[in-house]
Motif scaffolding. Structure first.
Motif, PDB file in Angstrom:
ATOM      1  N   SER A 400       0.993  -3.175 -16.573  1.00  0.00           N
ATOM      2  CA  SER A 400       0.602  -1.856 -16.478  1.00  0.00           C
ATOM      3  C   SER A 400      -0.940  -2.658 -15.251  1.00  0.00           C
ATOM      4  N   ASP A 401      -1.408  -3.634 -15.533  1.00  0.00           N
ATOM      5  CA  ASP A 401      -2.631  -3.707 -14.935  1.00  0.00           C
ATOM      6  C   ASP A 401      -2.553  -3.665 -12.789  1.00  0.00           C
ATOM      7  N   ILE A 402      -0.891  -3.976 -12.872  1.00  0.00           N
ATOM      8  CA  ILE A 402      -0.479  -3.958 -11.505  1.00  0.00           C
ATOM      9  C   ILE A 402       0.014  -2.300 -10.758  1.00  0.00           C
ATOM     10  N   ARG A 403       0.044  -1.514 -12.024  1.00  0.00           N
ATOM     11  CA  ARG A 403       0.949  -0.127 -11.823  1.00  0.00           C
ATOM     12  C   ARG A 403       0.166   0.680 -11.439  1.00  0.00           C
ATOM     13  N   TYR A 404      -0.647   0.947 -12.102  1.00  0.00           N
ATOM     14  CA  TYR A 404      -1.299   2.082 -12.923  1.00  0.00           C
ATOM     15  C   TYR A 404      -3.080   1.693 -12.208  1.00  0.00           C
ATOM     16  N   GLY A 405      -3.366   3.305 -12.100  1.00  0.00           N
ATOM     17  CA  GLY A 405      -4.668   3.570 -11.347  1.00  0.00           C
ATOM     18  C   GLY A 405      -5.204   2.738  -9.972  1.00  0.00           C
ATOM     19  N   ARG A 406      -6.693   2.656  -9.647  1.00  0.00           N
ATOM     20  CA  ARG A 406      -7.309   2.740  -8.214  1.00  0.00           C
ATOM     21  C   ARG A 406      -7.337   1.393  -8.274  1.00  0.00           C
ATOM     22  N   ALA A 407      -7.261  -0.011  -7.130  1.00  0.00           N
ATOM     23  CA  ALA A 407      -7.490  -0.686  -7.108  1.00  0.00           C
ATOM     24  C   ALA A 407      -7.335  -1.383  -6.246  1.00  0.00           C
ATOM     25  N   PRO A 408      -8.655  -2.341  -5.878  1.00  0.00           N
ATOM     26  CA  PRO A 408      -8.164  -3.378  -4.456  1.00  0.00           C
ATOM     27  C   PRO A 408      -6.623  -3.798  -4.000  1.00  0.00           C
ATOM     28  N   SER A 410      -3.895  -5.550  -1.595  1.00  0.00           N
ATOM     29  CA  SER A 410      -3.723  -6.183   0.079  1.00  0.00           C
ATOM     30  C   SER A 410      -1.762  -5.629  -0.055  1.00  0.00           C
ATOM     31  N   ALA A 411      -1.106  -6.148   1.161  1.00  0.00           N
ATOM     32  CA  ALA A 411      -0.357  -5.829   1.704  1.00  0.00           C
ATOM     33  C   ALA A 411       0.402  -6.604   3.148  1.00  0.00           C
ATOM     34  N   VAL A 412       1.268  -6.763   3.420  1.00  0.00           N
ATOM     35  CA  VAL A 412       1.768  -7.464   4.710  1.00  0.00           C
ATOM     36  C   VAL A 412       2.659  -6.248   4.698  1.00  0.00           C
ATOM     37  N   ALA A 413       3.328  -5.917   6.395  1.00  0.00           N
ATOM     38  CA  ALA A 413       3.919  -4.918   7.133  1.00  0.00           C
ATOM     39  C   ALA A 413       4.941  -5.435   8.248  1.00  0.00           C
ATOM     40  N   VAL A 414       5.539  -4.883   8.692  1.00  0.00           N
ATOM     41  CA  VAL A 414       6.177  -4.546   9.853  1.00  0.00           C
ATOM     42  C   VAL A 414       5.998  -3.266  10.401  1.00  0.00           C
ATOM     43  N   LEU A 415       5.473  -3.034  11.887  1.00  0.00           N
ATOM     44  CA  LEU A 415       5.211  -1.426  12.104  1.00  0.00           C
ATOM     45  C   LEU A 415       6.368  -0.966  12.940  1.00  0.00           C
ATOM     46  N   LYS A 416       6.719   0.028  12.949  1.00  0.00           N
ATOM     47  CA  LYS A 416       7.746   1.461  13.240  1.00  0.00           C
ATOM     48  C   LYS A 416       7.721   0.450  14.964  1.00  0.00           C
ATOM     49  N   ASN A 417       6.448  -0.518  15.958  1.00  0.00           N
ATOM     50  CA  ASN A 417       7.066  -0.444  16.931  1.00  0.00           C
ATOM     51  C   ASN A 417       7.546  -2.489  16.800  1.00  0.00           C
ATOM     52  N   GLY A 418       7.629  -3.268  15.752  1.00  0.00           N
ATOM     53  CA  GLY A 418       7.990  -4.582  15.940  1.00  0.00           C
ATOM     54  C   GLY A 418       6.680  -5.227  15.223  1.00  0.00           C
ATOM     55  N   ASN A 419       5.942  -4.357  15.454  1.00  0.00           N
ATOM     56  CA  ASN A 419       4.429  -5.617  15.199  1.00  0.00           C
ATOM     57  C   ASN A 419       3.959  -5.675  14.230  1.00  0.00           C
ATOM     58  N   TYR A 420       3.196  -7.195  13.576  1.00  0.00           N
ATOM     59  CA  TYR A 420       2.972  -7.770  12.609  1.00  0.00           C
ATOM     60  C   TYR A 420       1.491  -6.626  11.958  1.00  0.00           C
ATOM     61  N   LEU A 421       1.540  -6.239  10.387  1.00  0.00           N
ATOM     62  CA  LEU A 421       0.266  -5.597   9.661  1.00  0.00           C
ATOM     63  C   LEU A 421       0.211  -6.222   8.795  1.00  0.00           C
ATOM     64  N   PHE A 422      -1.539  -7.185   8.573  1.00  0.00           N
ATOM     65  CA  PHE A 422      -1.844  -7.047   7.541  1.00  0.00           C
ATOM     66  C   PHE A 422      -2.926  -6.006   7.193  1.00  0.00           C
ATOM     67  N   GLY A 423      -2.638  -5.889   6.050  1.00  0.00           N
ATOM     68  CA  GLY A 423      -4.024  -4.954   5.487  1.00  0.00           C
ATOM     69  C   GLY A 423      -4.662  -5.027   4.362  1.00  0.00           C
ATOM     70  N   VAL A 424      -6.304  -4.694   3.768  1.00  0.00           N
ATOM     71  CA  VAL A 424      -6.438  -4.781   1.982  1.00  0.00           C
ATOM     72  C   VAL A 424      -7.214  -3.950   2.208  1.00  0.00           C
ATOM     73  N   VAL A 425      -7.396  -2.822   1.026  1.00  0.00           N
ATOM     74  CA  VAL A 425      -8.337  -1.768   0.616  1.00  0.00           C
ATOM     75  C   VAL A 425      -9.307  -2.008  -0.477  1.00  0.00           C
ATOM     76  N   ASP A 426     -10.819  -1.964  -0.474  1.00  0.00           N
ATOM     77  CA  ASP A 426     -11.503  -2.525  -1.154  1.00  0.00           C
ATOM     78  C   ASP A 426     -11.754  -1.469  -2.101  1.00  0.00           C
ATOM     79  N   GLY A 427     -12.074  -1.695  -3.417  1.00  0.00           N
ATOM     80  CA  GLY A 427     -11.599  -0.992  -4.692  1.00  0.00           C
ATOM     81  C   GLY A 427     -12.857  -1.324  -5.920  1.00  0.00           C
ATOM     82  N   ARG A 428     -12.907  -0.675  -6.271  1.00  0.00           N
ATOM     83  CA  ARG A 428     -14.256  -1.259  -7.794  1.00  0.00           C
ATOM     84  C   ARG A 428     -16.027  -1.463  -7.393  1.00  0.00           C
ATOM     85  N   GLN A 429     -15.709  -0.815  -6.253  1.00  0.00           N
ATOM     86  CA  GLN A 429     -17.301  -1.331  -6.226  1.00  0.00           C
ATOM     87  C   GLN A 429     -17.859   0.465  -5.509  1.00  0.00           C
TER      88      GLN A 429
END
Length: 490
Positions: A400-408, A410-429
């Motif tokens: 549940s600590d990962i499944r629910y609620g808003r939190a900081p 992180s992710a890794v993605a491959v974009l529709k043009n094939g490029n790589y994407l690293f991302g984070v969103v801040d939280g708890r502040q």
């Protein structure tokens, strides 16, 4: 004659009233002041109801700059102080229709300013005097000279700021407000033809703990993001494979990103299955490069370091070239070209008859496509599949600590043009309340994700570009983590 004078007077009064009404109608209302401190500059954004006339004046020593916005009111504006490593203080004065905002800067800094008309805003970047960056309207990609090299996905929407950090490498910050408040997210996009993604371990082995920036520095990486979940001692809690050799496993079937020998990436769920045959006895592997538990069979290889660091209450078989070369009770030396099979309890009893020289066969299976992968970083859950939100948190049995609620996050993605994407969103502040997994997936789709998986979040969420932390980790400082994904030049 008096009648004519009265008509002229009425006309003049009407003219004056019309002029006053036009002036009032054209006044801009300052609605908010937003502030963000990034790795290379601070940005102060003034949101207004209409485009203002403004000028900026600097003090003789350059330490104070005053943004003078003419014909501005503040009926819906709440004055908020702020400060940072670049800005010492802010002061607001409204005088005769002029909003004067004075920023006091730390020594050695300068500013760049610009404005937008739709939506109406003035923004000022505070940056070192030696910096070459210049302020551009939100959503634009600044490219000059050699920085124009590389294929970067063109994105332009309110609140987005993009800067080319290197050829084919774009840093992006995205600040916006939703119904719950402010959200601050940070990304780095890398041209697939110029960069590769590589999983790495903290301090080069398991268990190990190190900040993401420390891992980035040690690897001389272009960028880095924290990766899989980990135990308190640094053991991986995810399926990890580096240079064709397993470095971590989990009991669950969970999402991962993998890289094939030709450099192409794969996404999906992966489950580990392994067994060891010593002599004529075969047993299942409980885990790889992890702390040995009751009745466990743990397989140790070079990613665990020089020794197993186990206690004397088990039995360990050193395996090289398909044979058992040594048997001892614990803390065995791990050969660089072999394994140590460490057993306890029932597993130890099953191998009681094994002797030095007996044949040893180790079989590990991740499934057809994953067996071909040279590198794998597992975490989860899946967030995006084929360009659409697909959050598989329930199927992957996350707590549940990962499944629910808003939190900081992180992710890794491959974009529709094939490029790589690293991302984070801040939280708890105050500057960012974080996102749910579904909201995080939606944001990644907005940034062009074709496929994406979630990485470890909370206080671990950390994005580093050029050795500089881009976000604000929720612990107030970087947390030491067990692994990272890094970007390297090809």
């Amino acid at each position: 004659m008096n009648h004519l004078r009265r008509k002229i007077t009425v006309a003049l009064l009407a003219s004056v009233f019309t002029l006053q009404t036009a002036v009032l109608a054209s006044a801009a209302d300052l609605t908010s002041v937003r502030y963000h401190s990034g790795g290379e500059h601070d940005r102060v954004v003034f949101d207004l109801s209409s485009e203002p006339s403004y000028q900026i004046k600097a003090s003789a020593d350059g330490r104070e700059i005053t943004i003078d916005m003419a014909n501005v009111s503040e009926k819906d504006f709440k004055r908020k102080p702020f400060h940072s490593s670049r800005i010492e203080s802010v002061k607001y004065v409204l005088s005769k229709g002029h909003m004067l905002v004075t920023l006091r800067l730390k020594p050695g800094l300068t500013y760049k300013a610009n404005k937008l008309s739709n939506p109406a805003r003035v923004f000022v970047d505070i940056l070192p005097k030696t910096a070459k960056a210049s302020a551009k309207p939100s959503g634009t990609v600044r490219r000059t000279g050699s920085e124009a090299e590389g294929d970067i996905l063109p994105l332009a929407f309110d609140g987005l700021y993009t800067e080319m950090a290197a050829p084919g490498l774009a840093k992006r910050s995205y600040i916006y407000w939703d119904d719950a408040g402010k959200v601050s997210a940070y990304f780095v996009e890398a041209d697939k033809d110029l960069y590769t993604v590589k999983p790495v371990l903290a301090r080069g082995h398991v268990p190990g703990l190190q900040s993401t920036s420390g891992i980035s520095d040690a690897q001389n990486a272009v960028a880095a993001v924290n990766a899989t979940y980990f135990a308190g001692n640094g053991d991986m809690i995810g399926t990890v494979k580096i240079d064709g050799l397993m470095a971590g496993t989990t009991y669950y079937t969970r999402s991962a990103i993998g890289f094939l020998p030709d450099g192409s990436s794969i996404f999906g769920t992966v489950a580990y299955d392994g067994q060891v045959t010593l002599g004529d006895v075969t047993q299942s592997i409980s885990g790889v490069d992890a702390e040995r538990g009751v009745d466990n069979l743990i397989l140790y290889n070079k990613w665990y370091g020089s020794r197993t660091r186990t206690n004397e209450f088990g039995l360990e078989f050193t395996v090289q070239n398909g044979r058992v070369t040594k048997i001892q009770t614990g803390n065995s030396v791990i050969p660089s070209n072999g394994y140590v099979v460490s057993v306890h309890g029932k597993a130890m009893d099953a191998f009681a008859g094994v002797r030095v020289g007996d044949r040893a066969v180790i079989e590990q299976d991740l499934g057809a496509k994953w067996n071909k992968a040279v590198d794998i970083m597992g975490a989860g859950p899946r967030l995006v599949q084929n360009g659409r939100v697909n959050v598989t948190v329930a199927a992957e049995q996350f707590p549940s600590d990962i499944r629910y609620g808003r939190a900081p996050r992180s992710a890794v993605a491959v974009l529709k043009n094939g490029n790589y994407l690293f991302g984070v969103v801040d939280g708890r502040q105050a500057d960012s309340h974080g996102l749910t997994l579904t909201e995080w997936a939606q944001l990644l789709v907005k940034f062009g994700a074709r496929d994406a998986i979630n990485l470890d979040g909370g206080g671990s969420s950390d994005l580093v570009v050029g050795g500089q932390v881009q976000n604000s980790p929720s612990d107030g400082q970087e947390r030491r983590v067990g692994s990272a994904l890094i970007l390297q030049k090809k």
